[in-house]
Design a protein around this motif. Structure first.
Motif: not given
Length: 112
Positions: A35-62
């Protein structure tokens, strides 16, 4: 919270449930589902809002990594439990995910 079980949502859940104890980042899921990013990321957001996922930003120096920081997603206990239940229910209503995966691009089928 109820999550609408579209084919695309089922594909993302299936990919996450392959390694339920691991964290995956968006590109992992894009590759696994085809699937494309325009499909995957909104799904991830919905799953996170529903409490099914957690997310975190990795701690790196780009600049040290020569890439932007990644956002990692992990299933919660609720996400594993409800995700498995919803996938089973959706598959019993509309056919197995294995049959649906046959319509994915060849490179995605081997990873999903």
């Amino acid at each position: 919270m109820a999550v609408r079980m579209t084919l695309q949502t089922r594909l993302v859940l299936h990919a996450l449930l392959q390694v339920p104890e691991s964290e995956l980042y968006g590109l992992d899921l894009i590759r696994a589902t085809g699937l494309g990013p325009g499909t995957v990321y909104p799904i991830l957001q919905r799953l996170e809002r529903a409490g099914w996922l957690t997310s975190r930003w990795e701690r790196v120096d780009p600049s040290d990594e020569a890439r932007p920081a990644r956002r990692y997603y992990a299933l919660t206990g609720e996400g594993v439990r409800d995700g498995l239940r919803e996938l089973a229910a959706a598959e019993s209503r509309s056919g197995s995910l294995t049959n649906l995966l046959g319509s994915l691009p060849k490179e995605a089928r081997g990873q999903a």
